[in-house]
Design a protein around this motif. Structure first.
Motif, PDB file in Angstrom:
ATOM      1  N   SER A   1       0.837  -1.210   0.000  1.00 38.93           N
ATOM      2  CA  SER A   1       0.000   0.000   0.000  1.00 38.93           C
ATOM      3  C   SER A   1       0.865   1.249   0.000  1.00 38.93           C
ATOM      4  N   GLU A   2       1.946   1.208   0.753  1.00 36.72           N
ATOM      5  CA  GLU A   2       2.851   2.363   0.816  1.00 36.72           C
ATOM      6  C   GLU A   2       3.531   2.605  -0.532  1.00 36.72           C
ATOM      7  N   ILE A   3       3.991   1.509  -1.168  1.00 33.34           N
ATOM      8  CA  ILE A   3       4.637   1.643  -2.481  1.00 33.34           C
ATOM      9  C   ILE A   3       3.659   2.249  -3.480  1.00 33.34           C
ATOM     10  N   LYS A   4       2.468   1.736  -3.475  1.00 31.14           N
ATOM     11  CA  LYS A   4       1.444   2.250  -4.387  1.00 31.14           C
ATOM     12  C   LYS A   4       1.130   3.709  -4.081  1.00 31.14           C
ATOM     13  N   ARG A   5       1.069   4.036  -2.805  1.00 35.58           N
ATOM     14  CA  ARG A   5       0.731   5.400  -2.388  1.00 35.58           C
ATOM     15  C   ARG A   5       1.814   6.398  -2.808  1.00 35.58           C
ATOM     16  N   ASN A   6       3.076   5.975  -2.789  1.00 34.37           N
ATOM     17  CA  ASN A   6       4.191   6.875  -3.077  1.00 34.37           C
ATOM     18  C   ASN A   6       4.607   6.891  -4.548  1.00 34.37           C
ATOM     19  N   GLU A   7       4.104   5.931  -5.325  1.00 31.59           N
ATOM     20  CA  GLU A   7       4.473   5.867  -6.739  1.00 31.59           C
ATOM     21  C   GLU A   7       3.898   7.060  -7.502  1.00 31.59           C
ATOM     22  N   LYS A   8       4.735   7.711  -8.297  1.00 35.47           N
ATOM     23  CA  LYS A   8       4.302   8.882  -9.056  1.00 35.47           C
ATOM     24  C   LYS A   8       4.132   8.604 -10.544  1.00 35.47           C
ATOM     25  N   ASP A   9       4.589   7.445 -10.991  1.00 33.86           N
ATOM     26  CA  ASP A   9       4.512   7.120 -12.405  1.00 33.86           C
ATOM     27  C   ASP A   9       3.092   6.658 -12.746  1.00 33.86           C
ATOM     28  N   LYS A  10       2.437   7.395 -13.634  1.00 31.55           N
ATOM     29  CA  LYS A  10       1.034   7.111 -13.932  1.00 31.55           C
ATOM     30  C   LYS A  10       0.847   5.741 -14.566  1.00 31.55           C
ATOM     31  N   ARG A  11       1.866   5.265 -15.320  1.00 33.58           N
ATOM     32  CA  ARG A  11       1.754   3.946 -15.932  1.00 33.58           C
ATOM     33  C   ARG A  11       1.674   2.860 -14.868  1.00 33.58           C
ATOM     34  N   LEU A  12       2.515   2.981 -13.848  1.00 34.27           N
ATOM     35  CA  LEU A  12       2.492   1.985 -12.778  1.00 34.27           C
ATOM     36  C   LEU A  12       1.221   2.082 -11.955  1.00 34.27           C
ATOM     37  N   LEU A  13       0.783   3.290 -11.700  1.00 29.15           N
ATOM     38  CA  LEU A  13      -0.445   3.441 -10.903  1.00 29.15           C
ATOM     39  C   LEU A  13      -1.627   2.788 -11.599  1.00 29.15           C
ATOM     40  N   GLU A  14      -1.693   2.941 -12.911  1.00 29.86           N
ATOM     41  CA  GLU A  14      -2.778   2.285 -13.652  1.00 29.86           C
ATOM     42  C   GLU A  14      -2.690   0.769 -13.516  1.00 29.86           C
ATOM     43  N   LEU A  15      -1.468   0.236 -13.595  1.00 24.41           N
ATOM     44  CA  LEU A  15      -1.280  -1.205 -13.481  1.00 24.41           C
ATOM     45  C   LEU A  15      -1.558  -1.687 -12.062  1.00 24.41           C
ATOM     46  N   TYR A  16      -1.081  -0.940 -11.085  1.00 24.49           N
ATOM     47  CA  TYR A  16      -1.318  -1.337  -9.692  1.00 24.49           C
ATOM     48  C   TYR A  16      -2.804  -1.380  -9.369  1.00 24.49           C
ATOM     49  N   ASN A  17      -3.532  -0.449  -9.950  1.00 24.84           N
ATOM     50  CA  ASN A  17      -4.981  -0.413  -9.684  1.00 24.84           C
ATOM     51  C   ASN A  17      -5.710  -1.599 -10.312  1.00 24.84           C
ATOM     52  N   GLN A  18      -5.065  -2.263 -11.268  1.00 32.55           N
ATOM     53  CA  GLN A  18      -5.674  -3.440 -11.888  1.00 32.55           C
ATOM     54  C   GLN A  18      -5.331  -4.728 -11.159  1.00 32.55           C
ATOM     55  N   LEU A  19      -4.292  -4.652 -10.307  1.00 31.43           N
ATOM     56  CA  LEU A  19      -3.867  -5.849  -9.590  1.00 31.43           C
ATOM     57  C   LEU A  19      -4.766  -6.100  -8.389  1.00 31.43           C
ATOM     58  N   PRO A  20      -4.949  -7.356  -7.997  1.00 31.59           N
ATOM     59  CA  PRO A  20      -5.810  -7.658  -6.849  1.00 31.59           C
ATOM     60  C   PRO A  20      -5.220  -7.147  -5.552  1.00 31.59           C
TER      61      PRO A  20
END
Length: 850
Positions: free
Chosen positions: A831-850
């Motif tokens: 959750s912390e990694i996702k919260r601190n990630e600024k790259d929009k490509r990764l955020l889109e992918l993280y939001n698709q992961l369970p």
């Protein structure tokens, strides 16, 4: 900038074959059908995923001031990862009088700004919002007035928000590698990366491609370090505190994004082209192979200079430097290109690969991109399409037509893969982010379009037009109309139609082709089936090759309609018909052919593309005796890609069906002159059950080619021999990525706690794409060995997931951590990694992961 990057989804797209286009005009006996309406279904037509997106218009930067010269004095705080700078900028108003100056300056501490007259400075008032520095000049200046300002500042690139693109994974401009020296496996380095507008993260400037400046840089560092920058090395001064100051001077103007520095403990290997210094900066361990890696550079400089009729245009030098953790494949900084560490190869690794494509790419930018520069990022293909096409030109010159054709087939595959989800004009003023321009449109499609232009006008006109374009626009910025006008002025033709359909419109032709024969007439039906709500009906001059009575004839045609039929006089039933005989069309061609026609095409067509099409289309029918015979012939072809394609086909045979070809495949596994083909032959034998060939696999593990040796490891492991683990253990000290990944694939499912230290060591040592793949196997290992899920593992993966410069590697580490997500501390860490990630490509992918 080289665009060799790994896509997160589908890291290795399969090769796709389509026919190509030639350029000759005219048709024989055309019979045109009525032009169909745009192929849109009535009423509620679903918008395709790839439809061009609507964005605001992006013009070139308005030029209020002209930046004439930049003088920088820089030193570094390694611990804080900051640059201490003193910038002296000389400017004048571009045309209209100005009393203020706005500079790009990202994330600086500004300590003072002065208007300089000689050594005397008058303080100036300014405002600063952390991105733009607005300076009150104290009076109004006209376009005849030069003035110089001095800015005392500290650059703090690590405090900037993260951004980037597929091609350039970060955009903080200035990078400190292993700044505290805590990583024993990595050298300490500092380097810069300016494209697109990131150099303003380490010096104040007008950070736009339509600006151009000369420069001086004084770099103060510890005396153990070697420095590199643009232009000429003037001197090195020893300082009393044990540091030195290196002075570099660039006397020919270039765009600010092309300014660079590289600092590290490099071995410098000297070479030359004519009387010009050519040099290669590598880590000391690669000093002895530097010329093997980069040694074709002088030949490339000569080849491109003669082809273009414009000698390499920078009189100071041409240097190439390899750095760690680079954020792209390479970058064409004027006179000093920077490359990713993957280029550093030992003698054995050089048996499997060379990097001529990327070396040619960055060199060709010194004409297209540096000498003549795109005026805006909307016109980026004027830089990147040409650099992309240089790879084809060099391959054609050095390695032959087949290698060049294979390269272009790969480029087409890259573009078509991207076109599944994205179709935009090559020149696009409407984009969401300038980084979006760095895609397979600007590179792969752009290069293929230039090849079609070359075929259309002919070689003499093509290179004469490029000479006109370069000489007319030297040391200036351009838009696509200036390229078109150069070709029109040389050829006398109106080429608006070509530039409009290929540069200004989205999409590509999608053709369905059928042929019939009756009463001495061959009829060729051509349908353009692309959705013309988004793409034009194309004008396609090309050639059709026809074989009849063992004789080849060629007919020029020009496709201009949605539905069109061409007729040709042919004396007997054709044995084969090859639409687009020169195989140059950017698009897809669905041409139904009988198996017998494809077999005849393979044996009688000379071009790689035509042969490859036959092999590819007949692959699923390899059980047919005639087809199998063809594949066996293809496995003897001179060009390696045809041998490889045929191996892929026979690999589809079941073991009992393969009896007639097994020994031929075994000979290839032992003797083929290309390591990658030996590797493929080894894996083909393994797929049929490897017990019979266990001695061959044992021998392959010692192959001179790392690729073949890695295949031998995988194949031998697949035999289930009792000594597999013992034999594989002998390779554990190898750092070559092929060997490491082969071992990791086996260890992921066939080992336990005893491989804990090996995985930890290899994850720490691996880099780039190899680390991405290794983390996949590591995740499987962790999933099967819960006792290895230690705090040390979690800390290592967490560091990679949060701090690695390549976004797809961060993703891979995040996915590996997900294996342990049942642990509360890991769940919170994710959750912390996702919260601190600024790259929009990764955020889109993280939001698709369970």
């Amino acid at each position: 900038m080289n665009h060799r990057f790994l896509s997160v989804v589908g890291l290795a797209a399969a090769m796709a074959f389509t026919g190509g286009c030639s350029a000759n005009k005219g048709a024989v006996g055309t019979k045109e059908q009525p032009v169909g309406e745009a192929k849109t279904t009535p009423e509620a037509k679903q918008v395709p995923e790839w439809a061009p997106k609507k964005h605001a218009f992006n013009p070139s930067r308005t030029r209020e001031h002209d930046l004439l010269h930049t003088k920088l004095r820089v030193s570094f705080d390694w611990e804080k990862q900051q640059l201490k700078g003193l910038a002296e900028l000389t400017l004048k108003p571009y045309f209209y009088p100005q009393n203020k100056l706005v500079l790009d300056a990202k994330g600086f501490d500004i300590h003072g700004i002065h208007l300089m007259k000689g050594n005397d400075g008058t303080p100036l008032k300014y405002t600063y919002d952390s991105l733009k520095l607005t300076i009150d000049l104290g009076k109004s200046y006209t376009r005849n007035d030069k003035y110089t300002i001095e800015i005392d500042y500290t650059a703090k690139p690590n405090e900037l928000p993260s951004g980037g693109s597929e091609a350039i994974t970060q955009d903080k401009g200035l990078y400190f590698i292993n700044p505290l020296g805590t990583d024993k496996d990595k050298p300490r380095q500092i380097w810069t990366q300016g494209e697109t507008e990131a150099n303003s993260a380490w010096f104040p400037t007008i950070d736009a491609p339509n600006e151009r400046m000369t420069q001086e840089i004084y770099i103060t560092v510890d005396k153990k370090y070697t420095t590199l920058s643009n232009g000429t090395f003037v001197y090195s001064r020893q300082n009393a505190d044990g540091t030195k100051t290196d002075y570099w001077k660039m006397e020919v103007p270039h765009a600010p994004y092309l300014a660079m520095m590289a600092i590290g403990e490099f071995a410098v290997v000297k070479d030359k082209w004519r009387d010009l210094e050519v040099s290669y900066y590598v880590e000391p361990a690669y000093k002895n192979t530097a010329k093997d890696i980069f040694g074709h550079t002088p030949d490339m400089m000569e080849f491109f200079s003669k082809k273009l009729g414009v000698d390499y245009p920078w009189p100071s030098k041409y240097s190439q430097v390899v750095v760690r953790d680079f954020v792209s494949g390479a970058m064409e900084n004027t006179t000093a290109s920077t490359f990713m560490e993957d280029l550093q190869l030992n003698k054995r690794e050089l048996l499997d690969k060379n990097w001529d494509n990327i070396i040619a790419h960055e060199l060709f930018h010194h004409w297209f991109g540096d000498y003549v520069t795109t005026e805006s990022w909307a016109n980026l293909p004027l830089n990147e399409a040409f650099a992309n096409y240089s790879e084809y030109l060099w391959a054609e010159h050095k390695y032959g037509a087949d290698e060049a054709a294979y390269l272009q087939m790969d480029e087409l595959s890259q573009y078509l893969d991207e076109a599944e989800t994205k179709r935009e004009p090559l020149i696009r003023y409407h984009y969401g982010d300038r980084e979006d321009m760095f895609d397979s449109h600007s590179y792969a499609k752009g290069g293929r379009v230039l090849h079609m232009l070359r075929k259309l006008v002919g070689d003499d006109a093509f290179y004469t037009s490029l000479n006109r374009y370069l000489t007319r626009n030297k040391l200036s910025d351009v838009e696509v109309a200036e390229l078109r006008m150069a070709f029109e002025d040389v050829t006398g033709q109106d080429l608006m139609w070509f530039f409009d359909q290929w540069f200004m419109k989205a999409g590509h032709p999608e053709l369905k082709v059928a042929h019939t024969y009756q009463n001495g007439q061959l009829s060729l039906q051509v349908s353009q089936v692309q959705d013309t709500a988004y793409a034009p009906v194309y004008r396609l001059p090309l050639k059709v090759a026809v074989w009849a009575n063992g004789k080849r004839s060629e007919f020029p045609i020009e496709v201009t309609k949605a539905e069109q039929t061409f007729t040709f006089p042919v004396t007997s039933q054709p044995q084969a018909v090859l639409f687009d005989a020169e195989q140059q069309l950017l698009g897809t061609v669905e041409h139904t052919k009988a198996d017998a026609e494809l077999v005849y095409q393979y044996y009688n067509a000379k071009s790689f593309g035509a042969k490859y099409e036959a092999v590819a289309k007949l692959t699923e029918k390899v059980q047919d005796p005639e087809v199998l015979k063809l594949m066996q012939a293809a496995m003897k072809e001179e060009f390696w890609a045809l041998r490889s394609a045929a191996l892929g086909a026979v690999g589809k045979l079941k073991q009992y069906e393969a009896a007639g070809v097994q020994e031929q495949v075994a000979r290839m596994a032992r003797q083929d002159k290309k390591g990658s083909v030996r590797a493929e032959a080894i894996m083909t034998l393994a797929s049929w059950g490897g017990e019979k060939y266990k001695p061959l696999f044992e021998q392959a593990m010692q192959d001179s080619s790392y690729k073949a040796a890695a295949a031998g490891i995988m194949a031998y492991a697949g035999t289930g021999a009792p000594d597999v683990k013992e034999r594989l253990q002998k390779f554990e000290n190898e750092n070559n990525e092929e060997i490491v990944l082969a071992l990791a694939t086996f260890y992921a499912v066939q080992s336990g706690q005893e491989k804990y230290d090996w995985f930890m060591q290899k994850v720490k040592q691996s880099k780039g794409g190899a680390l991405y793949y290794l983390l996949q196997s590591y995740a499987a290992y962790l999933a099967g060995n819960s006792n290895t899920n230690t705090s040390e593992v979690i800390a290592l993966l967490s560091d990679i997931a949060q701090n690695h410069n390549l976004y797809y590697v961060r993703l891979s580490a995040y996915q590996a951590l997900m294996v342990m997500s049942e642990r509360p501390e890991v769940k919170e860490l994710l959750s912390e990694i996702k919260r601190n990630e600024k790259d929009k490509r990764l955020l889109e992918l993280y939001n698709q992961l369970p």
